[in-house]
Design a protein around this motif. Structure first.
Motif, mmCIF file in Angstrom:
data_model
loop_
_atom_site.group_PDB
_atom_site.id
_atom_site.type_symbol
_atom_site.label_atom_id
_atom_site.label_comp_id
_atom_site.label_asym_id
_atom_site.label_seq_id
_atom_site.Cartn_x
_atom_site.Cartn_y
_atom_site.Cartn_z
ATOM 1 N N GLN A 50 0.841 -1.194 0.000
ATOM 2 C CA GLN A 50 0.000 0.000 0.000
ATOM 3 C C GLN A 50 0.878 1.247 0.000
ATOM 4 N N ILE A 51 0.714 2.044 -1.023
ATOM 5 C CA ILE A 51 1.520 3.242 -1.163
ATOM 6 C C ILE A 51 0.619 4.399 -1.581
ATOM 7 N N ALA A 52 0.806 5.535 -0.936
ATOM 8 C CA ALA A 52 0.117 6.762 -1.329
ATOM 9 C C ALA A 52 1.163 7.754 -1.823
ATOM 10 N N ALA A 53 0.787 8.585 -2.751
ATOM 11 C CA ALA A 53 1.727 9.575 -3.272
ATOM 12 C C ALA A 53 0.948 10.820 -3.669
ATOM 13 N N SER A 54 1.680 11.890 -3.812
ATOM 14 C CA SER A 54 1.033 13.137 -4.205
ATOM 15 C C SER A 54 1.927 13.894 -5.163
ATOM 16 N N ALA A 55 1.342 14.819 -5.891
ATOM 17 C CA ALA A 55 2.069 15.737 -6.771
ATOM 18 C C ALA A 55 1.108 16.880 -7.072
ATOM 19 N N PHE A 56 1.548 17.848 -7.835
ATOM 20 C CA PHE A 56 0.654 18.944 -8.205
ATOM 21 C C PHE A 56 -0.262 18.511 -9.353
ATOM 22 N N THR A 57 -0.910 17.402 -9.163
ATOM 23 C CA THR A 57 -1.824 16.864 -10.168
ATOM 24 C C THR A 57 -3.232 17.303 -9.825
ATOM 25 N N PRO A 58 -3.898 18.027 -10.710
ATOM 26 C CA PRO A 58 -5.265 18.467 -10.412
ATOM 27 C C PRO A 58 -6.273 17.355 -10.681
ATOM 28 N N ASP A 59 -7.430 17.491 -10.106
ATOM 29 C CA ASP A 59 -8.484 16.525 -10.381
ATOM 30 C C ASP A 59 -8.813 16.552 -11.871
ATOM 31 N N PRO A 60 -8.668 15.419 -12.551
ATOM 32 C CA PRO A 60 -8.811 15.432 -14.014
ATOM 33 C C PRO A 60 -10.217 15.786 -14.498
ATOM 34 N N SER A 61 -11.197 15.584 -13.618
ATOM 35 C CA SER A 61 -12.558 15.812 -14.091
ATOM 36 C C SER A 61 -13.145 17.098 -13.539
ATOM 37 N N HIS A 62 -12.278 17.948 -12.958
ATOM 38 C CA HIS A 62 -12.699 19.263 -12.471
ATOM 39 C C HIS A 62 -13.714 19.153 -11.346
ATOM 40 N N GLY A 63 -13.554 18.117 -10.520
ATOM 41 C CA GLY A 63 -14.426 17.979 -9.367
ATOM 42 C C GLY A 63 -13.946 18.829 -8.195
ATOM 43 N N PRO A 64 -14.611 18.695 -7.056
ATOM 44 C CA PRO A 64 -14.331 19.592 -5.924
ATOM 45 C C PRO A 64 -13.177 19.163 -5.030
ATOM 46 N N ARG A 65 -12.551 18.012 -5.291
ATOM 47 C CA ARG A 65 -11.490 17.534 -4.416
ATOM 48 C C ARG A 65 -10.231 17.213 -5.221
#
Lengths: 265, 479
Positions: free
Chosen positions: B55-70
């Motif tokens: 189990q691995i979580a990661a982050s980057a400056f990736t926006p929500d691809p579908s323009h949702g609220p989160r």
């Protein structure tokens, strides 16, 4: 891997498409749990979508129906959906479905349609809409650009997220909404290229186009930003929809051209 | 064929074990369903669940691809082989929800994922910190907000967590402009992150006068025995016009997990008898600097040996003569009291990330600008050493620093991340995603559609070409 489908907001569909049920109680990706509401759907026509979903025509995706309902393989429907998971495939949650036979849809540019709808809303919410030319860009003469609001004594505030406020002086050519009484309007914008301000339009002298201005703006820049009397009002521009160059088709131009009641300055 | 003897079997097993160590697995994290994306997905971090490293979580400056609220995080449940975007971070932007700054960390045995973010929207230029939690990172439930504060602004939250005695100790390093007298380097900590309503305490770790504030990076590092270190950039001078300044590189320590009456005061500098060892004094930096489209400003990193909390490594950047931006690596074996001579110096390298595995091997991740003109490249390397002097280097990525053009700052990121679980190293970095084998000397796997013959990215239809951009890459190096 399981993924529950729980909504916490009151969502609005951002992916509307016509599709054909291909397989029931199935998914196209391991991250989406198979239930009696999940099915594989072939996307036949996209009606409205953000750019990242615009190329899904002809693709099989996972759709979680709003509620268990009697559907059969081969049924054609219009799905009003929101995104769920992006993995080896796409999974969406349907907010509601329409039987396709009852609806006739013409071929549309799905991305442009969605973008125009958002621009229409932005225009409707705007207090002032003008067209004009940037004649000067300068450091702020007053307000937050000069003194940091809420600054703590003895502490400076240098951050990679500093907006680097600038003011653009706009020579008004025409007024399309609202009634600014002066021939010049001052707008404040973040000149920073930091990620926090990447969406905000940047201005330089000579730029011409349409400007949609709001007296109270909430967003990455937050609070109400109109300063002073309307005659010397400064508006803050942070949303990419707030500005459109004359050379760009559609958008604000389409609204203005279709609005017979647009004011002329 | 000769029969295998016991000795032969042992030799074979040993050979297999040595073959297994040092194996590299590199994956472009963009999922297949986003094959058409061209966003600048910079500034990645990673969190491996120590209880279940699949189990691995990661982050980057990736926006929500579908323009949702989160905003989304990346999740994997197969040890990083495949990745999915799961939009569960409460941060809202109209045309693609994202954050400004995000880091993630798992409790070491709680399965709880924590995040520290700069949340949108925020008012004026006062950045808004949120500390978040989810008990199930695969769920689509929005992460729970544990802390939401703004005031004069809080910058660059960097979260770390550990489980001790059944409770999650969570430490978030940040630069808090609400601190008075310029002592802005802060640790927001809770001693029970899994509680229904965990109580967070703000601990100011700067004990000396500054030029008005500390720098953005404040990085905690935790040991299971209760020792917690943190490193920060203590500003001594700063010119707002030029961006030039001078800072001390300071390490603080707490021997009791931050639970005592005066947290993070256990490491005293004998020169001035104040808490916080000034490991380096007078490091020059330029907050307006840039190299290879990547902004500069002073990087720091710190790690602690999981087998021995006396041993720590730090890395920091400074401006050298002739425009060189140097990255330095140092070690202490006595809990920060004394420091080795420089173990490594790398010119024009940045984004250091450090970790030590269970065998005491140090891992060192960085990105270095090499070449010139049209041949200018960002080279991402992972180096390791068992003694800090002899190093084995693995080049993970080497690609043009001139393309793609920068969309926003930071181009690659103000940081990247490395974590050790057992003997293995897990890391993440952002780089030019041109699908060219020569750019990835250690090999790579792409989930998104590519044509390796024409070095072209392809859209979801596997036909339409897609322009190059910056993507996050995950890697694992077996220990």
């Amino acid at each position: 891997m399981r993924a529950k489908s729980i909504t916490n907001d009151a969502p609005t569909a951002n992916f509307v498409f016509k599709g054909t049920i291909k397989k029931l109680k199935a998914t196209t990706m391991t991250a989406a749990t198979v239930t009696d509401r999940t099915c594989i759907v072939t996307v036949d026509q996209i009606i409205e979508a953000p750019q990242n979903l615009a190329a899904y025509t002809g693709q099989d995706i996972t759709v979680e129906l709003r509620s268990p309902r009697k559907v059969s393989v081969g049924d054609r429907m219009i799905f009003h959906a929101i995104s769920w998971l992006f993995g080896e495939s796409l999974a969406v949650r349907s907010l509601y479905e329409e039987i396709e036979a009852n609806i006739t849809t013409r071929t549309v540019d799905a991305v442009a349609q969605r973008k125009q709808r958002e621009t229409n809303k932005h225009f409707k919410d705007a207090d002032v809409v003008i067209s004009g030319k940037v004649v000067e860009v300068r450091l702020p003469t007053s307000g937050p650009g000069q003194k940091k609001a809420g600054a703590v004594k003895g502490t400076t505030h240098v951050s990679e997220h500093d907006p680097k406020w600038r003011e653009a002086v706009i020579e008004v050519a025409e007024v399309h909404k609202g009634s600014p009484s002066k021939r010049q309007v001052v707008i404040r914008f973040p000149a920073s290229k930091d990620v926090a301000w990447r969406r905000a339009p940047k201005f330089e002298a000579g730029q011409e186009g349409y400007f949609m201005l709001h007296e109270s703006t909430k967003g990455a820049g937050g609070r109400a930003t109109k300063q002073g009397s309307e005659a010397s009002a400064t508006y803050t521009v942070q949303d990419p929809q707030d500005y459109q160059p004359y050379t760009e088709a559609g958008g604000i131009k389409s609204i203005i051209e279709s609005e017979p009641g647009s004011q002329r300055g | 064929m000769p029969k295998k003897t016991s000795r032969t079997r042992k030799a074979t097993a040993s050979k297999k074990a040595s073959r297994a160590a040092g194996q590299v697995f590199l994956v472009n994290m963009i999922p297949k369903s986003l094959s058409g994306e061209t966003h600048q997905d910079s500034e990645p971090t990673i969190a491996v669940n120590p209880k279940n490293p699949l189990q691995i979580a990661a982050s980057a400056f990736t926006p929500d691809p579908s323009h949702g609220p989160r905003a989304p995080i990346y999740i994997s449940t197969d040890g990083g082989k495949t990745w999915t975007l799961n939009s569960i971070v409460p941060s809202t932007v109209a045309d693609g929800s994202a954050t400004a700054d995000i880091t993630v960390a798992f409790g070491s045995s709680s399965d709880i994922l924590y995040a520290g973010i700069i949340r949108f929207p925020f008012s004026g230029d006062q950045t808004r910190i949120n500390i978040l939690r989810t008990n199930d990172f695969q769920s689509s439930t929005t992460m729970k907000v544990l802390v939401d504060r703004q005031g004069a602004g809080v910058d660059q939250p960097y979260v770390q967590a550990i489980t001790r005695g059944g409770k999650d100790f969570v430490y978030v390093g940040d630069n808090d402009f609400n601190a008075t007298s310029g002592n802005t380097a802060t640790i927001d900590q809770t001693l029970d992150g899994g509680a229904a309503k965990p109580s967070f305490k703000k601990i100011r770790i700067e004990s000396r006068p500054t030029s008005g504030q500390d720098g953005p990076p404040v990085r905690p590092a935790i040991h299971a025995d209760g020792t917690v270190y943190a490193i920060f950039h203590s500003w001594k001078s700063f010119d707002g016009q030029t961006g030039e300044g001078m800072a001390d590189i300071v390490v603080v320590r707490d021997d009791h997990g931050g639970s005592g009456p005066k947290p993070f005061t256990d490491l005293i500098d004998p020169i001035d008898n104040k808490p916080g060892m000034r490991v380096v004094r007078g490091a020059k930096f330029n907050f307006n600097g840039e190299k290879g489209q990547q902004r500069l400003g002073g990087d720091v990193a710190l790690c602690v040996d999981p087998s021995n909390s006396d041993i720590i490594y730090v890395a920091y950047n400074d401006d050298q003569p002739n425009g060189v931006y140097a990255l330095h690596l140092l070690r202490s074996t006595d809990r920060g009291r004394t420091w080795s001579p420089e173990l490594r110096r790398l010119d024009d390298a940045l984004n250091p990330a450090l970790a030590i595995n269970s065998a005491g091997k140090i891992g060192f991740l960085y990105q270095r600008l090499m070449g010139a003109g049209a041949a200018l490249q960002w080279v991402t390397r992972f180096e390791s050493s068992t003694n800090g002097t002899a190093w084995t280097a693995i080049t993970l990525s080497q690609a043009s620093a001139n393309r793609p053009p920068k969309d926003f700052d930071p181009y690659l990121g103000d940081y990247e991340h490395l974590q050790a679980v057992g003997k293995d190293f897990y890391g993440v970095f952002s780089a030019n995603n041109t699908p060219k084998k020569a750019n990835f000397p250690s090999g790579v796997v792409y989930q998104r559609n590519v044509n390796w013959d024409t070095n072209t990215l392809l859209d979801v239809d596997n036909v339409t070409p897609v322009g190059i951009s910056i993507d996050p890459f995950f890697f694992k190096v077996t220990g």
